[in-house]
Motif scaffolding. Structure first.
Motif, mmCIF file in Angstrom:
data_model
loop_
_atom_site.group_PDB
_atom_site.id
_atom_site.type_symbol
_atom_site.label_atom_id
_atom_site.label_comp_id
_atom_site.label_asym_id
_atom_site.label_seq_id
_atom_site.Cartn_x
_atom_site.Cartn_y
_atom_site.Cartn_z
ATOM 1 N N ASN A 3 1.064 -1.140 0.074
ATOM 2 C CA ASN A 3 0.095 0.061 -0.021
ATOM 3 C C ASN A 3 0.981 1.180 -0.111
ATOM 4 O O ASN A 3 1.804 1.234 0.750
ATOM 5 C CB ASN A 3 -0.884 0.056 1.273
ATOM 6 C CG ASN A 3 -2.131 -0.981 0.992
ATOM 7 O OD1 ASN A 3 -2.427 -1.384 0.055
ATOM 8 N ND2 ASN A 3 -2.348 -1.633 2.287
ATOM 9 N N ASN A 29 -0.779 -0.719 -4.399
ATOM 10 C CA ASN A 29 -2.091 -0.283 -4.337
ATOM 11 C C ASN A 29 -2.037 1.177 -3.871
ATOM 12 O O ASN A 29 -1.602 1.548 -2.606
ATOM 13 C CB ASN A 29 -2.890 -1.026 -3.239
ATOM 14 C CG ASN A 29 -4.273 -0.716 -2.962
ATOM 15 O OD1 ASN A 29 -5.080 -0.193 -3.940
ATOM 16 N ND2 ASN A 29 -4.723 -0.614 -1.644
ATOM 17 N N ILE A 31 -3.399 4.238 -2.286
ATOM 18 C CA ILE A 31 -4.487 4.504 -1.496
ATOM 19 C C ILE A 31 -4.887 6.062 -1.487
ATOM 20 O O ILE A 31 -5.952 6.237 -1.645
ATOM 21 C CB ILE A 31 -4.111 4.302 -0.031
ATOM 22 C CG1 ILE A 31 -3.783 2.759 0.328
ATOM 23 C CG2 ILE A 31 -5.086 4.731 1.187
ATOM 24 C CD1 ILE A 31 -3.454 2.363 1.662
ATOM 25 N N ASN A 94 -0.797 2.046 4.766
ATOM 26 C CA ASN A 94 0.268 2.426 4.187
ATOM 27 C C ASN A 94 1.319 1.677 4.654
ATOM 28 O O ASN A 94 1.880 1.618 5.656
ATOM 29 C CB ASN A 94 0.259 3.926 4.037
ATOM 30 C CG ASN A 94 -0.162 4.675 3.362
ATOM 31 O OD1 ASN A 94 -0.426 4.423 2.002
ATOM 32 N ND2 ASN A 94 -1.022 5.593 3.730
#
Length: 393
Positions: A3, A29, A31, A94
């Motif tokens: 993340n 990914n 965020i 994260n």
């Protein structure tokens, strides 16, 4: 899958970070993302990358564009201001956050990211210049990493990996020399904003482009290197290398010198930071030795590039002096970009500001705390305000 969030997504570092994400879509990914004021570009990136939420840190820009301070845009929430940035920096989902915010505004986000135990991929050198020892202590306490993504510090970071600090004789930070390396100092009073922004090697934001022209950027990087790597200023050397292909070097006590050489592409140190400690295949840019390559190296004339000399002085004084250097430079660069002072006034303001700062009745100049950094910022603003009438055009 990691993340990740990116602060300063609409700047040059943000653009290079997206280049990495585009090449490794299965590994990350996204965020959240932020911009300072470039709302229009932010919306384009939201449409393409579809983060969970976004932030416009300048509340006035947010309100000017939307007429409100929070907005739902295509089912994605956009927040604004310091609270919005804190929402990103405190989101412990994260694994790593890229801080590509420009200038002193990046300090508090860096502090908050590390306080929340999140790895920090750091392009905001001002964070380390102002509060390096504080940030390193927080990172150590919370078991997270500060991974530099400036090309020079990324190079040193990786050249020093698995090496005993006692083996290091010197480190060499390379500088392009900016657009005025080959121009006589006596001609500098004629320099325009447009000329100073025309960097010969890198495409960067306005502030860092001016810093490169004065070599204040390299001064900030000297301080950053000392604070990141615990290397004495006596062992830090700066060399001018116009091609910007040697990103930095280390010299070992046996006299051997090891250099990191590669393309002029910030995506590579960013990739190395995002995958740290793993090294991944670079699928988007390679250095080509099947052509004629010129590698020039020159010593730095500190009488010509005085902003670098002032940086060494402030770094050796330690405490809040590096923060003061950063604040004065930021104020004077802003004045120059707005065409209120001449290019040569940047170093003259630094010289007189330092003289005035040393006369200030501020007993804690050698004690580094977040409170003292704020006091130093206020003093820098007051000192520059008093000097402005003398230097304004």
């Amino acid at each position: 899958m990691k993340n990740i969030s990116v602060l300063g997504i609409t700047g040059s570092i943000g653009h290079s970070t997206l280049k990495v994400l585009d090449n490794y879509k299965k590994d990350f990914n996204l965020i959240s993302i932020s911009t300072h004021s470039n709302v229009k570009n932010l919306l384009k990136l939201i449409d393409i990358y579809k983060p969970e939420f976004a932030v416009v840190s300048d509340r006035a820009s947010m309100f000017d564009y939307f007429g409100e301070y929070e907005k739902n845009y295509n089912n994605i929430k956009i927040y604004s201001g310091e609270d919005g940035l804190y929402k990103i920096c405190s989101d412990r989902r994260n694994n790593i956050i890229v801080n590509a915010i420009s200038g002193k505004s990046g300090l508090i986000p860096s502090y908050n990211i590390l306080t929340n135990g999140i790895d920090l991929a750091l392009a905001n050198k001002e964070s380390i210049v102002c509060a390096g020892p504080i940030l390193k202590e927080i990172a150590k306490k919370n078991g997270c990493n500060i991974i530099p993504i400036d090309s020079e510090h990324s190079a040193i970071f990786h050249l020093l990996r698995n090496r005993d600090k006692n083996e290091i004789e010197k480190i060499y930070l390379t500088a392009s020399g900016g657009p005025f390396f080959r121009i006589e100092k006596k001609e500098w009073h004629k320099i325009t904003v447009k000329e100073a922004l025309n960097h010969p090697t890198w495409k960067m934001g306005n502030k860092i482009s001016i810093d490169s022209a004065t070599m204040a950027n390299k001064g900030l990087e000297v301080i950053e290197a000392e604070r990141l790597f615990d290397i004495s200023y006596d062992k830090i050397n700066v060399l001018i290398h116009p091609q910007s292909l040697i990103h930095s070097m280390i010299e070992i006590i046996d006299g051997e010198i090891y250099a990191q050489i590669g393309p002029n592409d910030m995506a590579i140190p960013i990739q190395n930071a995002l995958f740290y400690p793993e090294i991944r295949y670079n699928s988007f840019n390679r250095f080509n030795f099947n052509r004629i390559v010129t590698l020039e190296i020159f010593p730095v004339d500190l009488k010509k590039f005085r902003m670098l000399d002032f940086a060494f002085y402030c770094g050796k004084k330690s405490g809040v002096y590096p923060a003061f250097y950063n604040f004065i430079n930021e104020i004077s660069v802003n004045l120059f970009l707005n065409e209120k002072i001449k290019f040569t006034h940047i170093e003259e303001i630094m010289e007189e500001s330092l003289e005035n700062f040393e006369k200030e009745d501020f007993l804690n100049k050698n004690i580094l705390t977040m409170e003292n950094i704020k006091i130093t910022e206020d003093l820098a603003n007051n000192i520059c305000e008093k000097l402005y009438d003398k230097f304004k055009k």
